[in-house]
Design an enzyme around this catalytic site. Structure first.
Site, short mmCIF file in Angstrom:
data_model
loop_
_atom_site.label_atom_id
_atom_site.label_comp_id
_atom_site.label_asym_id
_atom_site.label_seq_id
_atom_site.Cartn_x
_atom_site.Cartn_y
_atom_site.Cartn_z
N ASP A 122 0.68 -1.28 0.02
CA ASP A 122 -0.04 -0.05 -0.11
C ASP A 122 0.91 1.27 -0.14
O ASP A 122 2.26 1.03 0.20
CB ASP A 122 -0.88 0.13 1.33
CG ASP A 122 -2.24 0.37 1.02
OD1 ASP A 122 -2.47 1.57 -0.04
OD2 ASP A 122 -3.35 0.12 1.63
N ASP B 235 -10.32 1.73 -3.30
CA ASP B 235 -11.08 1.44 -1.88
C ASP B 235 -12.48 1.49 -1.85
O ASP B 235 -13.00 1.14 -0.87
CB ASP B 235 -10.29 2.82 -0.98
CG ASP B 235 -9.00 2.37 -0.65
OD1 ASP B 235 -8.29 1.25 -0.72
OD2 ASP B 235 -8.11 3.35 -0.19
#
Length: 680
Positions: A454, A520
Site C-alpha cells: 500500500d 478503496d
C-alpha cells in the site's frame, strides 16, 4: 545517412525517416501499410511537409520524435535544460541507426523490431539515444537517454518524446478522478495549445490522465480511429496533447522533474520512462493491445487466480487471533483460496497514528507471532497474504524516533501530514536497507504467498534532509529497486499495487506486480464504472475485485449480494466482508457465486474484453469472449425515460457460430416485472 524504416505488426505501421544527419521523423503512424519502395516512402514523407506561410521561417518546419524549436516547432521543446543558461538548443546530428542491435539498410520493411537512433551534439557536448520499439501487439514504445559529455554539469528540466497524430483526430479523451472515483472519463475538443496533464502526487495518482487519446469524432468502444499515449512511470509524470498554429498535432509524455532533480555530471546519463503509444479502431481494439502486452509478461498471472479474502473491512485494526482464525475457517468452508491479513499486525499499529516503519510482528497482539494464524490458514488449504506500507512512516514509531532525518521534508520543517503519516525517504541508503531487511525477514520467517503493498498518501514537499533537495525522482527509482530486490529474493511471492486504492496504476509498476487494487470503494454501483475504465489499460485478471458487505463502508449505500457478486466476478474475485455478520442465506448465495466463478474464471480472466456504447446514462453492457464461450453483464444503474433498451447486440462473437443464451439472474424480481416469454 538517409534511412527509411517501415515497421509493421498486428495491423499497425510506423514509418520513420532519418534524412542526412537530422533527427528521426515519423511520416506515418497508424493503420497497416504495404511494404514501401524508396519512391513510395519519399512520397509519403513529402506529403507531411508543411507549406511555408507568411511570416514563417523560410524553410518548412520539421517535427521529429524529439520536438526542437530550432526547426520551427513553436510549442514546448522535447528537451528543456541547460548548463547555467548555455547549451539549451543542441544541434543534434544522428550518428547511428541500429535495428535489433545491428546496422540497417537505407530502406527496410520490417515487422516488430527495436530501433535505436544515436545522436550527438558537438557544440552542446551531449549524446542522445532514442529507442523505438514496435511490439508484436502493435504498440509503439519510446524511451530516450541523455548523456552529458562535458565537465560542466547539465541540468535536465524536462525530456519528452512525441509522435504525430493526423488532423482528423479532433477530439481528446482521457481520465480524471480522486480517491474512490478513479478513472472518471472526460472529453474535450483538440484545439490549438496544450492539453497538459501533470501528475504531481509522487505516485501515479487517482486523478491521472491514465491513457491520453486523440480520436476522430464519435469515438466509442468499436468506432473511431484513436491514437493514444501512456506514460509508464509511478512518480511525477506528464501526458501532453499539443496542436500548434500550423496545425501540427502531437501526443507526448515523460517524467515531470522537480527543480534540480536531474543534474548530470561528466559522463552521467538520464533515461526517460517508457512511453506507450497505441493506435487502433475503437477503444476495445486499443485495450486489446495493452492487454496482450501485459499477458505476455513473464510474471503474468494465469486465469486460475485464487479467490481471496481480505480482512480489512471485517476487523480493521482489531486484531484478535481467535477471531481471525475463525474468519479463516469460515472463508475456507466457502471455497476461498487465499487469506490476506491487512493493516494492524506490526509494531504499535493499533490505529492509523502509530507504527508505520516498524515492520516487526507486534508481541502485544501476536505473542506467538503470526505462526498460529499462518499455520491454520495453510492447513485449511489456503494461501497466506500480508499487508505492508513500506514507503511510509508514523512520527509515533521506533523508526521515526531513531531516524527523523529519514522523513522526506524540505529544509527546516516537516511537510503537512496526511493520514497521520509521512513518507520515508527510500533514496537514503539506511532507510532503504531498514525497510528491505525487515520485510525480507518477515517474508523469510513466514510462509507468505502474497503481499498487498500500500501507499496511502501523496508526496508533498518531498525533499531530502537536511538541505531539502527534491527527491521524488530518486524515491520512485528506490521504490522500483526495493520491489525488484524483494521479488528476486522471494520469487514465489505475488505482489499487489495498492495506493489509497487505485492511485499507483501504470505499465511500469505492472512489470513488477500481479495485481492492482482498483479502488478503496467497493460499492458495486461505483465499481461498474471503475472496472469498465480500468480495463482500458489492464485486463481483468490484474484487477482486484471484491464482494463487500451489503452496506458499503465507503458510500453507505445498500446492495443485495447478487448485484455485488455479479459486478465483482469481472475481475480477480475476492471478499472484503465480516462473514460472521452474514446470514445463512447470504452465505449460501456467496458460496454459489464462488463456485460459479471458479467454473468460469478460465473465461472471465482469459478472454477478450468487449464493451458496448449505451445510449442511456449509467448503463453498462460488457462481456468477456473466448472461442467457446462468452459471459456478458448488463447493469442499469439509473432511471431512463424509455421502457426498453431495445435489441441488444453481443459484440465479439463468431459470426459463423450458433450460440445458446443462458440468463443468470438470481435477483428477486416482482412478478409484475417478469418478462412474459411465452406468447399469450
Amino acid at each position: 545517412m538517409n534511412t527509411r524504416l517501415l515497421l509493421t505488426a498486428n495491423g499497425v505501421s510506423i514509418a520513420v525517416r532519418v534524412a542526412g544527419s537530422r533527427m528521426p521523423e515519423v511520416v506515418h503512424w497508424g493503420h497497416e501499410l504495404l511494404p514501401l519502395t524508396t519512391e513510395q516512402f519519399d512520397s509519403l514523407a513529402l506529403a507531411n511537409v508543411v507549406q511555408v506561410g507568411p511570416n514563417n521561417p523560410d524553410i518548412p518546419p520539421r517535427f521529429g520524435i524529439l520536438l526542437e524549436g530550432r526547426h520551427g516547432w513553436a510549442g514546448r521543446p522535447g528537451l528543456v535544460g541547460s548548463r547555467g543558461g548555455r547549451d539549451w538548443t543542441p544541434d543534434w546530428a544522428v550518428t547511428d541507426v541500429l535495428v535489433d542491435g545491428r546496422p540497417v539498410e537505407p530502406l527496410a520493411n520490417l515487422g516488430p523490431a527495436i530501433v535505436e537512433f544515436r545522436a550527438h551534439s558537438e557544440t552542446s557536448r551531449l549524446d542522445l539515444a532514442i529507442t523505438l520499439e514496435l511490439t508484436s501487439e502493435g504498440l509503439v514504445r519510446l524511451r530516450g537517454e541523455l548523456t552529458n559529455l562535458d565537465e560542466a554539469p547539465f541540468t535536465v528540466d524536462e525530456l519528452t518524446l512525441a509522435l504525430p497524430v493526423p488532423s482528423s483526430a479532433s477530439e481528446l479523451f482521457d481520465f480524471a478522478g480522486r480517491w474512490g472515483v478513479e478513472r472518471f472519463p472526460q472529453r474535450r475538443e483538440f484545439t490549438v495549445g496544450q492539453h497538459r496533464r501533470e501528475g504531481r502526487h509522487g505516485r501515479t495518482g487517482a486523478d491521472a490522465a491514465y491513457v491520453l487519446h486523440a480520436a476522430t469524432p464519435g469515438l466509442g468502444f468499436r468506432t473511431g480511429e484513436v491514437w493514444s499515449v501512456h506514460t509508464a512511470w509511478s512518480g511525477n509524470h506528464l501526458h501532453v496533447a499539443e496542436r500548434d498554429f500550423i496545425g501540427h498535432q502531437v501526443l507526448s509524455g515523460g517524467e515531470l522533474l522537480l527543480p534540480g532533480e536531474v543534474v548530470l555530471g561528466a559522463a552521467e546519463s538520464y533515461r526517460t520512462p517508457w512511453l506507450f503509444f497505441n493506435y487502433a479502431d475503437g477503444l476495445d481494439a486499443q485495450a486489446d493491445r495493452f492487454h496482450g502486452w501485459l499477458r505476455a509478461l513473464p510474471h503474468a498471472p494465469s486465469p486460475e487466480r485464487p479467490v481471496t479474502l481480505n480482512v480489512w473491512e471485517a476487523v480493521y485494526f482489531d486484531h484478535d487471533a481467535d477471531r481471525l482464525i475463525d474468519l479463516a475457517e469460515r472463508a475456507a468452508a466457502l471455497g476461498v483460496e487465499r487469506y490476506v491479513l491487512d493493516d494492524g499486525w506490526f509494531g504499535a499499529r493499533r490505529d492509523d497514528r502509530a507504527g508505520l516503519g516498524d515492520w516487526v510482528v507486534s508481541p502485544d497482539v501476536w505473542p506467538d507471532g503470526l505462526h498460529p494464524l499462518v499455520d491454520r490458514v495453510k492447513n485449511l488449504g489456503m494461501e497466506f497474504g500480508l499487508w505492508f506500507e513500506p514507503e511510509m512512516v508514523n512520527l509515533d514509531s521506533d523508526l521515526a524516533r531513531a531516524h527523523p532525518e529519514w522523513i522526506m521534508q524540505p529544509a527546516g520543517r516537516l511537510p503537512v501530514e496526511a493520514r497521520q503519516q509521512h513518507v520515508l525517504n527510500l533514496s537514503v541508503d539506511g532507510a532503504w536497507r531498514h525497510v528491505f531487511s525487515q520485510m525480507h525477514a518477515i517474508l523469510t520467517e513466514y510462509r507468505i504467498d502474497y503481499v498487498k503493498w500500500d501507499h496511502n498518501r501523496d508526496l508533498i514537499d518531498a525533499g531530502t534532509a537536511p538541505s531539502g533537495e527534491p527527491a521524488v525522482h530518486a524515491q520512485t527509482v528506490a521504490y522500483y529497486r526495493l520491489l525488484d530486490t524483494l521479488r528476486h529474493h522471494h520469487p514465489d511471492v505475488e505482489f499487489e499495487s495498492c495506493s489509497s486504492g487505485g492511485a499507483r496504476v501504470d505499465l511500469e509498476v505492472m512489470r513488477r506486480v500481479e495485481r492492482i487494487w482498483v479502488s478503496d470503494v467497493i460499492d458495486p454501483h461505483e465499481r461498474q464504472r471503475l472496472l469498465t475504465w480500468t480495463s482500458q489499460l489492464l485486463p481483468p485478471e490484474f484487477q482486484g475485485s471484491h464482494i463487500a458487505s451489503g452496506r458499503s463502508h465507503s458510500t453507505a449505500r445498500w446492495h443485495d449480494i447478487d448485484f455485488r457478486a455479479a459486478t465483482a466476478v469481472f475481475g480477480h474475485l475476492g471478499i472484503e466482508w465480516d462473514l460472521v455478520q452474514a446470514t445463512e442465506e447470504e452465505l449460501g448465495q456467496l458460496r454459489w457465486w464462488i463456485d460459479w466463478y471458479k467454473a468460469n474464471r478460465g473465461v472471465l480472466l482469459a478472454g477478450r474484453q468487449v464493451r458496448v456504447d449505451m445510449r442511456e446514462p449509467e448503463c453498462y453492457f460488457k462481456g468477456v469472449v473466448t472461442q467457446d464461450k462468452a459471459i456478458f453483464s448488463l447493469s442499469v444503474l439509473s432511471a431512463s425515460p424509455v421502457v426498453t433498451l431495445g435489441m441488444l447486440q453481443f459484440p465479439g462473437l463468431d459470426p459463423e457460430a450458433t450460440y445458446r443464451v443462458t440468463v443468470i439472474d438470481r435477483q428477486l424480481v416482482p412478478p409484475i416485472h417478469i418478462v412474459p416469454w411465452e406468447a399469450a
